[in-house]
Design a protein around this motif. Structure first.
Motif, PDB file in Angstrom:
ATOM      1  N   ALA A 111       0.832  -1.203   0.000  1.00 21.23           N
ATOM      2  CA  ALA A 111       0.000   0.000   0.000  1.00 21.23           C
ATOM      3  C   ALA A 111       0.864   1.250   0.000  1.00 21.23           C
ATOM      4  N   MET A 112       0.467   2.253  -0.784  1.00 18.01           N
ATOM      5  CA  MET A 112       1.211   3.503  -0.850  1.00 18.01           C
ATOM      6  C   MET A 112       0.777   4.501   0.214  1.00 18.01           C
ATOM      7  N   SER A 113      -0.475   4.400   0.642  1.00 20.74           N
ATOM      8  CA  SER A 113      -1.004   5.309   1.651  1.00 20.74           C
ATOM      9  C   SER A 113      -2.130   4.595   2.386  1.00 20.74           C
ATOM     10  N   ALA A 114      -2.516   5.138   3.516  1.00 14.90           N
ATOM     11  CA  ALA A 114      -3.589   4.518   4.288  1.00 14.90           C
ATOM     12  C   ALA A 114      -4.188   5.529   5.239  1.00 14.90           C
ATOM     13  N   ALA A 115      -5.446   5.294   5.605  1.00 14.77           N
ATOM     14  CA  ALA A 115      -6.116   6.102   6.623  1.00 14.77           C
ATOM     15  C   ALA A 115      -7.050   5.195   7.394  1.00 14.77           C
ATOM     16  N   LEU A 116      -7.106   5.407   8.673  1.00 15.45           N
ATOM     17  CA  LEU A 116      -7.975   4.649   9.566  1.00 15.45           C
ATOM     18  C   LEU A 116      -9.160   5.536   9.914  1.00 15.45           C
ATOM     19  N   SER A 117     -10.358   5.027   9.726  1.00 17.57           N
ATOM     20  CA  SER A 117     -11.536   5.835  10.036  1.00 17.57           C
ATOM     21  C   SER A 117     -11.594   6.105  11.537  1.00 17.57           C
ATOM     22  N   PRO A 118     -12.054   7.288  11.935  1.00 17.85           N
ATOM     23  CA  PRO A 118     -12.101   7.620  13.363  1.00 17.85           C
ATOM     24  C   PRO A 118     -12.915   6.632  14.192  1.00 17.85           C
ATOM     25  N   ASP A 119     -13.935   5.995  13.593  1.00 20.48           N
ATOM     26  CA  ASP A 119     -14.716   5.024  14.355  1.00 20.48           C
ATOM     27  C   ASP A 119     -14.000   3.691  14.507  1.00 20.48           C
ATOM     28  N   GLY A 120     -12.818   3.547  13.858  1.00 23.12           N
ATOM     29  CA  GLY A 120     -12.012   2.353  14.007  1.00 23.12           C
ATOM     30  C   GLY A 120     -12.518   1.144  13.245  1.00 23.12           C
TER      31      GLY A 120
END
Length: 376
Positions: free
Chosen positions: A349-358
């Motif tokens: 993966a080149m980038s990632a984000a975790l949603s605030p609700d997990g």
């Protein structure tokens, strides 16, 4: 008397010489073309091998039988650590978003986890995470690169966009318009964050600065070691600014008084690439070469270290602080903060984000797609 036979013989010799020279020319031409063909083939082979090494293509697996470590096209070949990292069956692929033509850069979820902002070279997008549809798009003025999202405002109405060169834009999501542009001196912008109340913007680069978000003017500049390229983070209460860079140390500043309150030394002398406060503000995650260092800000001591790839450059906490997403040169990794154990890995993966609700992990891929994963 002329010797006719001699003359005819001479003519035969001349004809034979001409024929020989013609054959030699043809042979030389053929050999030249053959040499060019061979050279071209060798060059193409070298390029293909090099491209294969840098961007290995791996088979895609159906969502119903997703392996524990998912391989995707990458900016660099996944490291051995990424491919062999111990993971649990913690992810299930639920959607694939297609809306970019080039590799996907930073991703940011809105505070309510309903929207996802993404960027690539040609355009930035805002997605409805539930319907998986594009609801907004953004570009730089004049058709330049889109700019990449780095943060939402606390209420989710404003996106902070940067070009990683010298420009920060505050972009109103509802009107899809830029409401403030900040020009950062030094022609290098490494990071930018918005304070929780939306009044201040902190930037890192050749210098560490605080800006008034309403006017776009500098209100403070913090001294950094000469030659240091700083990264910045603001605590959840907006009272502490953390900055760090090439010397590996992290400096903590009081935002109100602008005074240095503490210095966290470099871990094993490693350079620092990015940093993030935990949602409760009690700890600070610092990416350094090969590790993520978790600092206890009360004791000012290292609480734990998490192994990462060669160069980790993105960090995201879930809103409850229980999960940490780390992106390095080989993979996106999810960690359980309390147990310091890996939950799952998406290799390449080149980038990632975790949603605030997990509940959701979004990963940006080299082929321009975005994958949404349910965290099980």
């Amino acid at each position: 008397m002329l010797n006719v036979d001699r003359m005819l013989g001479d003519d035969d010799d001349v004809a034979g010489n001409d024929a020989g020279r013609a054959r030699l020319r043809r042979l030389t031409t053929v050999l030249s073309l053959l040499a060019i063909t061979i050279t071209t083939g060798v060059v193409m082979l070298i390029l293909v091998v090099d491209e294969t090494r840098r961007h290995p293509v791996r088979a895609q697996t159906a969502p119903s039988s997703q392996p524990r470590s998912v391989a995707s096209p990458s900016r660099t070949a996944p490291t051995p650590e990424a491919l062999s990292a111990p993971v649990t069956d913690g992810l299930r692929l639920k959607a694939r978003l297609s809306g970019h033509w080039w590799a996907v850069g930073p991703l940011v979820f809105s505070p309510d986890s309903k929207f996802l902002a993404s960027c690539s070279v040609e355009v930035g997008r805002v997605w409805n995470a539930a319907t998986r549809r594009i609801v907004k798009s953004f570009r730089q003025a004049g058709g330049a690169s889109a700019g990449c999202p780095v943060a939402y405002s606390a209420e989710g109405t404003t996106l902070v966009l940067t070009d990683h060169y010298n420009t920060v834009r505050l972009w109103d999501v509802a009107s899809a318009r830029t409401v403030r542009t900040i020009r950062v001196p030094g022609n290098f912008l490494s990071s930018a964050v918005l304070s929780p109340d939306g009044r201040l913007v902190a930037t890192g680069g050749r210098s560490t600065r605080l800006w008034d978000a309403a006017s776009g003017t500098t209100i403070a500049t913090f001294p950094e070691p000469k030659g240091t390229v700083s990264r910045v983070a603001l605590s959840p209460d907006g009272k502490t600014l953390a900055s760090g860079g090439g010397d590996g140390a992290v400096r903590l500043w009081d935002v109100t008084t602008r005074r240095l309150t503490a210095t966290l030394p470099a871990h094993a002398g490693r350079d620092m690439s990015t940093l993030a406060f935990s949602p409760d503000g009690k700890s600070l995650a610092v990416c350094q070469k090969g590790v993520v260092v978790l600092w206890d800000l009360t004791s000012r001591k290292v609480a734990a270290t998490l192994k990462s790839g060669e160069w980790a450059d993105q960090l995201t906490y879930s809103s409850d602080g229980k999960t940490l997403a780390v992106v390095d040169t080989g993979a996106a990794r999810l960690w359980d903060v309390a147990s310091r154990r890996p939950i799952a890995t998406v290799a390449g993966a080149m980038s990632a984000a975790l949603s605030p609700d997990g509940e959701t992990l979004a990963t940006g891929e080299h082929d321009g797609s975005i994958r949404l994963w349910t965290i099980t």
